[in-house]
Design a protein around this motif. Sequence first.
Motif, short mmCIF file in Angstrom:
data_model
loop_
_atom_site.label_atom_id
_atom_site.label_comp_id
_atom_site.label_asym_id
_atom_site.label_seq_id
_atom_site.Cartn_x
_atom_site.Cartn_y
_atom_site.Cartn_z
N PHE A 1 16.19 2.81 -1.84
CA PHE A 1 15.36 1.84 -1.12
C PHE A 1 15.52 2.01 0.39
CE2 PHE A 1 14.68 -2.38 0.79
CZ PHE A 1 13.38 -2.62 0.36
N LYS A 2 16.73 2.28 0.84
CA LYS A 2 16.97 2.46 2.26
C LYS A 2 16.20 3.67 2.79
CE LYS A 2 20.70 2.79 5.66
NZ LYS A 2 22.17 2.87 5.85
N THR A 3 16.21 4.77 2.02
CA THR A 3 15.47 5.97 2.42
C THR A 3 13.97 5.69 2.48
OG1 THR A 3 17.16 7.35 1.38
CG2 THR A 3 15.07 8.41 1.91
N ILE A 4 13.47 4.94 1.48
CA ILE A 4 12.05 4.57 1.46
C ILE A 4 11.69 3.83 2.74
CG2 ILE A 4 10.31 3.12 0.32
CD1 ILE A 4 11.83 3.63 -2.32
N MET A 5 12.52 2.88 3.13
CA MET A 5 12.24 2.07 4.31
C MET A 5 12.28 2.91 5.59
SD MET A 5 11.63 -0.89 3.07
CE MET A 5 11.88 -2.19 4.25
N ILE A 6 13.20 3.86 5.65
CA ILE A 6 13.29 4.72 6.84
C ILE A 6 12.04 5.59 6.95
CG2 ILE A 6 14.52 6.68 7.85
CD1 ILE A 6 17.11 5.46 6.68
N ILE A 7 11.62 6.19 5.82
CA ILE A 7 10.42 7.04 5.82
C ILE A 7 9.19 6.22 6.20
CG2 ILE A 7 8.87 8.35 4.32
CD1 ILE A 7 11.42 9.17 2.75
N ASN B 1 0.81 -1.22 0.00
CA ASN B 1 0.00 0.00 0.00
C ASN B 1 0.84 1.26 0.00
OD1 ASN B 1 -2.15 -1.71 0.18
ND2 ASN B 1 -2.55 -1.34 2.34
N PHE B 2 1.94 1.25 0.75
CA PHE B 2 2.72 2.48 0.86
C PHE B 2 4.10 2.40 0.21
CE2 PHE B 2 2.73 0.04 4.82
CZ PHE B 2 4.07 -0.21 5.03
N LEU B 3 4.54 1.24 -0.22
CA LEU B 3 5.85 1.10 -0.86
C LEU B 3 5.79 1.11 -2.38
CD1 LEU B 3 7.55 -1.66 1.34
CD2 LEU B 3 7.75 0.82 1.54
N ASN B 4 4.62 0.80 -2.93
CA ASN B 4 4.46 0.61 -4.37
C ASN B 4 4.99 1.78 -5.18
OD1 ASN B 4 3.60 -0.07 -6.94
ND2 ASN B 4 1.48 0.53 -6.56
N SER B 5 4.51 3.00 -4.91
CA SER B 5 4.85 4.15 -5.74
C SER B 5 6.30 4.56 -5.59
CB SER B 5 3.95 5.34 -5.36
OG SER B 5 2.60 5.05 -5.67
N ALA B 6 6.81 4.56 -4.37
CA ALA B 6 8.20 4.97 -4.16
C ALA B 6 9.18 3.98 -4.78
CB ALA B 6 8.46 5.11 -2.66
N ILE B 7 8.93 2.68 -4.60
CA ILE B 7 9.82 1.67 -5.17
C ILE B 7 9.71 1.65 -6.69
CG2 ILE B 7 10.21 -0.82 -5.35
CD1 ILE B 7 9.57 -1.07 -2.41
N GLY B 8 8.48 1.74 -7.20
CA GLY B 8 8.29 1.69 -8.65
C GLY B 8 8.93 2.85 -9.38
N SER B 9 8.93 4.04 -8.78
CA SER B 9 9.49 5.22 -9.45
C SER B 9 10.98 5.38 -9.22
CB SER B 9 8.78 6.48 -8.95
OG SER B 9 9.03 6.68 -7.57
N LYS B 10 11.51 4.73 -8.17
CA LYS B 10 12.92 4.86 -7.80
C LYS B 10 13.31 6.33 -7.59
CE LYS B 10 14.46 0.56 -9.87
NZ LYS B 10 14.63 -0.12 -8.60
N ALA B 11 12.37 7.10 -7.04
CA ALA B 11 12.64 8.51 -6.78
C ALA B 11 13.69 8.68 -5.70
CB ALA B 11 11.34 9.22 -6.38
N ILE B 12 13.68 7.79 -4.73
CA ILE B 12 14.65 7.83 -3.64
C ILE B 12 15.17 6.42 -3.44
CG2 ILE B 12 13.83 9.86 -2.38
CD1 ILE B 12 11.94 8.16 -0.84
N LYS C 1 9.69 14.59 -5.96
CA LYS C 1 10.31 13.74 -4.94
C LYS C 1 9.70 14.03 -3.57
CE LYS C 1 14.83 12.63 -6.91
NZ LYS C 1 16.30 12.63 -6.67
N LEU C 2 9.45 15.32 -3.29
CA LEU C 2 8.85 15.69 -2.00
C LEU C 2 7.46 15.06 -1.87
CD1 LEU C 2 8.89 17.32 0.63
CD2 LEU C 2 7.94 19.25 -0.66
N ILE C 3 6.69 15.07 -2.97
CA ILE C 3 5.35 14.47 -2.95
C ILE C 3 5.44 12.98 -2.65
CG2 ILE C 3 3.32 13.93 -4.35
CD1 ILE C 3 3.94 16.53 -5.94
N ILE C 4 6.40 12.31 -3.29
CA ILE C 4 6.55 10.87 -3.10
C ILE C 4 6.99 10.56 -1.67
CG2 ILE C 4 7.90 8.85 -3.81
CD1 ILE C 4 7.96 10.14 -6.64
N ILE C 5 7.88 11.37 -1.11
CA ILE C 5 8.35 11.16 0.26
C ILE C 5 7.20 11.33 1.25
CG2 ILE C 5 9.79 12.15 2.09
CD1 ILE C 5 11.89 12.74 -0.09
#
Length: 754
Positions: A43-49, A30-41, A257-261
């Motif tokens: 993976f480690k940063t995604i997991m921390i957020i 639910n919350f990882l799909n968009s960030a991982i799919g776009s590779k905007a940031i 990137k800010l929107i995705i974060i």
Amino acid sequence: MGDIYIYMLIILAGLAITDLVVGVSNDAVNFLNSAIGSKAISFKTIMIIASLGIALGALSSSGMMEVARKGIFNPGEFYFDEIMIIFMAVMITDILLLDFFNSLGLPTSTTVSIVFELLGAAVCVSLLKIGENDNETFLDLGKYIATDTAIEIVVGILMSVAVAFTIGALVQFLSRLMLTFDYNKRPAFLAGIFGGLSLTSLYYFILVKGLKGADLGGLNFIFEYTTNVYETLGYGFIFWSIVSLVYVYVLKWDIYKLIIILGTFGLAMAFAGNDLVNFIGVPIGAYDAYKIWIENGAVANFPMDALAGKLPSQKWLLMLAGVVMILTLWFSSKAQAVVKTSVDLARQDSGTERFKSNFVSRFLVRYSVMAADGIEYIMPKKASIYISKRFEKVPSLGLVSKNEDKPAFDYVRASVNLMVASVLISVATSYKLPLSTTYVTFMVAMGTSLADRAWGRESAVYRIAGVLNVIGGWFFTAFSAFTAAALFAYIIYWGGFYAIIGLVVLAVVLITRSFIMHKRSQSEQRVTDELQKAESKTIQGIIEESSDTVATVFKRAKDMYSNTLEGLMNQDLGALKSGRKVSKKLGGEIDGLRNNIYFFIKNLDEKSIGASKFYIDVLGHLQDISQSLEYISRSSTDHINNNHKSLKFNQIKDLKEIINRIHSIFEESQHIFRSKEFSKLESIILKKRELLELVDQKIEKQVKRTKDSDESPKNTTLYFGLLLETRDLMNVTTQVAEQYFTEYDSSRFGKKQN
């Protein structure tokens, strides 16, 4: 008597931890799909957020726990022991059901599963109570069950699927018209407006969906200013638009990137704050019920009216649950498998598809194409040209690194996914409409991918088939959750504590088996990953890159050939069926490499056309090897499965001699290709000739045996087929060796000459 319930609470605590693990593995999509799919940031940063969002959401989830206690059934109509039966049946069912979907790598709704489990178990216990009461009939079921809530949830599910898909597609279409795929070159004020809309939706989403209902102490006054939806959104849009314009114009930073974060943080927080009840709401409800029962003297047949009231939250339990959720997010490989399914179905580029087409997907695509042609026919030509230009893809600059995954979609689509999902969930929450965050986020992602023309003629039938599989799984969730929970409640009702122990042992066995099978699948996947796509631009480079793939195919061919014929000679149907699956898997992997040929050729420069022909020929030979193995496996399996006569002693003796020779050839070839000592391939070519002579001798011997004795027709047909296919297998294997030997020699010679 009380000791039994203490044991039940301990069991429920263990089940709660397990449920958290399998639940987070499912809902992480639910919350990882968009960030991982776009590779905007990263993976480690995604997991921390996401971890920060989960931590805050878990602490603010106390207001949702009452759903498990009184949202589906009326607790005052049940005694304490009956409540414990319902809760125990629900937890066992939930763990097994979610783990089943995680093992398949399919996202499902934890909200729907817990709701229908509570409904199924409560209906079962209610019917048992009605059956024991001469003054009640089936029509009195409504006294026990909150039917209005159940109907609202079902309607909300059906509506959310269609609404989320439609609005996601519409917003993505308009966003792409405004920003195009080359959005970085569009006027900066457009990015500012888009950022204002997106951040406003996320701001309202975090306040209303993520934090509202939480006990924030002195900060609760914030929610007094969010009661008027339109006013809150209006002022929010002005504020966040100014922030976005400053962000883009003054700071020159990437607003997407800010929107995705923020979107990832908001959805993770909402997941923990609102869906945590799906995992620990039932055990906490059982703990509250136990305390109420003890405080009132632990009497028999004690009604649980107090569960319907407001009870103090257990903050320490929420903190512990948050820690478990964060650890699961970081270490669960099943969570990554579920995310991969969602990302694959939404990715922009075509490639190897996970799902196969079916009648419904082909029907939908065929008539959708006809409808699109009809719309284009009546649409003004200028409008059609304008829209087409806005959807033109940006040409890829340079080659993608061999070890680097391309983003599945761009920042605009990721932002729209998060924005639309946030808006829909927030609006539904403000109107107190029940829905599933999984359904909304998944269907929004599918709608945006459709609008973005990611479902082209090359991939549409497979993507739609995948979506239909996932949606079908959702409805299967509801049905199976209701049925299984009702069955388990019935068993516990009559079997008591011994039935609970039996069901818990069953759950442990099934989950352990699932874990082992998943680990085995991961191990097989690592083997599959050795069949690497070639990306070099020269024949020399292709030889070096593809040699490991050839070595892997030879190794697996050696094992498949030996295991299949051993299974045939021993009449081991299980081994033959297992080998059949392995042979099909190898064929599928080689097909995947062949599907990449288009992208391989596109990456080549004009001077390297010869490299493409070499690589295509190699893949063609590998496919011939897999087809020969598949034929040998299929014919052997069919022979034993149909209970035909076993092979004769002389036939088995001859086959064993051939198996040993082939094993030796494949073994030596594998080492040569792995070490890249291609000059040694000449010895393989000589051994192949000796083997072919041996096969021809065995064919002549079988012909003589058939003429001189009473042989089985099926036996003879199978045996000749195996020998002829073995000859073809060796011919193709030698062709691969000859191709590498010749090309490697000539490329090295040419290099020296230069």
